[in-house]
Each structure stands twice: as C-alpha cells, then as structure tokens.
Design a protein around this motif. Structure first.
Motif: not given
Length: 242
Positions: A100-120
């Motif tokens: 799951m390392a790729g998904l982990l990297a995706n979430l970390e990258e997306g989180a660093r660039q965002a101010t709001v996390l929207m869960l779907w």
C-alpha cells in the motif's frame, strides 16, 4: 482570502473516477500507485460553514482498508508465548503494508497540498473505519487539515451534489466498533489456531505439517450448516419411517 483546496478520497478508483465525471472538467494525473490516480478539478461548488463556495479539488482513492492489524513482532512466532497470552497480554498495532506504499504516498502528497480533507468512503461501518485510517495518514502529513464527511448512497449527480451541500463530521463511534471487531477476530483466530494446531497435530496422523485454523466467523457458520444438515437428515429418516 483564497478558497480552500480540497482533497477528496474515495474508497476505490472507480468511485473516484465517477465523482470526477459528475463534477466535470477533471484532468487525470498519474500518481504513486498503479491503480489509483489523481483527478484535478479547477472549480467545484460546495457548501462549507453554511457558505456556498467554489473550490479547487483533487480526487483520489484508496482500495479498501489501507492499514492492517497484527501483533507486535515479539508475539509473531508460535514459541514466543502461550496461545492464551494472545487474548490480553499480546500488543497489537495498525500499520500500512508495503503493498500500500503507493497509496500512502498519494495521501501524503494530497494532504500537504490541501486545506480540507473530504471523505467519500462507503457509508457503512467499514467505510467509516477506512475514513479514519485516511484521516490518521493525512493529518500526519498536514496536522492543520480540516476534515469533512460526504454521505451518499449512489454516485449520481443528485446524490453527489446533495452530499457536498450537506457535509458532516465523520463518526468515530462507528469506526471504533470496527476496530474492536478486527481486534477480537485477530486475537480469537490466532489464539485458537495456535492452540488447536499445537494440541492436535501430534495426536492425529497427517496433521504434523498442517495448520488447524480457527475462524471466529467461519466456525459459527459451519455450525449452522451442520445443524441444518442434521435436521434435513432427521426429517428424511422420519419420512421413511412413517
């Protein structure tokens, strides 16, 4: 003040793609994972704090649970403790598996660039638990991240826009219920599997090199099947006797 930048996380890549299609104008971008990508949208209308705003949004996904539950390494070998110790003494941990390392990297990258996390994530207990796995990972990358939950029953324009206009808080109690169930399944399964295997493999021919596994869900189901079979057999014999 610039509008908030939203990272939306779906439970599977197909849902992320469908959300991007509903919102429209999405640009697909490669990610760190083979199956999950980023969908970048310049403007998406949502309601936040009672105000209608248009926000830039990036949509990505996980593939179900991104974390696994297991015992700490010192309890992994069968000779490390008695089977009974797995009920209470053995410590467990949640972690992100290597696949799951790729998904982990995706979430970390997306989180660093965002101010709001929207869960779907799916709107059931399991989905709520996955949502809190995503929250934990994203907040480690960006502790200032605000979290909101979209509740929906179908990925249709009506349901999706209803969800972004009625965002709620994620439900920690539903997630905790899944955590409890996962830990009970792990402890029961491991303890009884070790106990049965160690007790039986030297008593019966052919079991020396075999695992005698126990499943907390499977065994009760097997019991229901056996009970039903016994009733059917008894009814058949009774009809022959009459």
């Amino acid at each position: 003040m610039p509008p908030p930048k939203v990272l939306s996380v779906a439970e599977k890549p197909s849902i992320a793609k469908s959300l991007a299609q509903v919102f429209g104008g999405a640009r697909r971008r490669q990610s760190h994972d083979t199956y999950s990508c980023f969908w970048d949208l310049p403007r998406v209308p949502i309601r936040l704090d009672g105000q209608r705003v248009e926000v830039p949004m990036t949509i990505t996904s996980v593939r179900g649970h991104i974390q696994a539950l297991d015992f700490e390494p010192e309890y992994k070998t069968w000779s490390s403790c008695s089977p009974g110790a797995l009920f209470l003494e053995a410590q467990v941990r949640k972690f992100v598996p290597q696949d799951m390392a790729g998904l982990l990297a995706n979430l970390e990258e997306g989180a660093r660039q965002a101010t709001v996390l929207m869960l779907w994530l799916d709107c059931d207990r399991e989905g709520e638990n996955i949502a809190f796995e995503v929250i934990e990972i994203c907040r480690k990358a960006n502790r200032h991240l605000r979290v909101v939950r979209a509740r929906f029953s179908a990925v249709t324009p009506t349901d999706v826009f209803q969800a972004v206009n009625n965002l709620v808080e994620p439900d920690a109690r539903q997630s905790a219920a899944v955590d409890a169930r996962q830990e009970i399944d792990l402890r029961l399964g491991a303890a009884f599997t070790r106990f049965q295997t160690l007790s039986l493999q030297n008593r019966f021919e052919g079991l020396v090199d075999h695992l005698v596994s126990y499943g907390p869900c499977q065994f009760p189901c097997l019991g229901f099947v056996a009970e039903r079979q016994a009733k059917v057999r008894h009814a058949a014999l009774a009809s022959l006797d009459s």
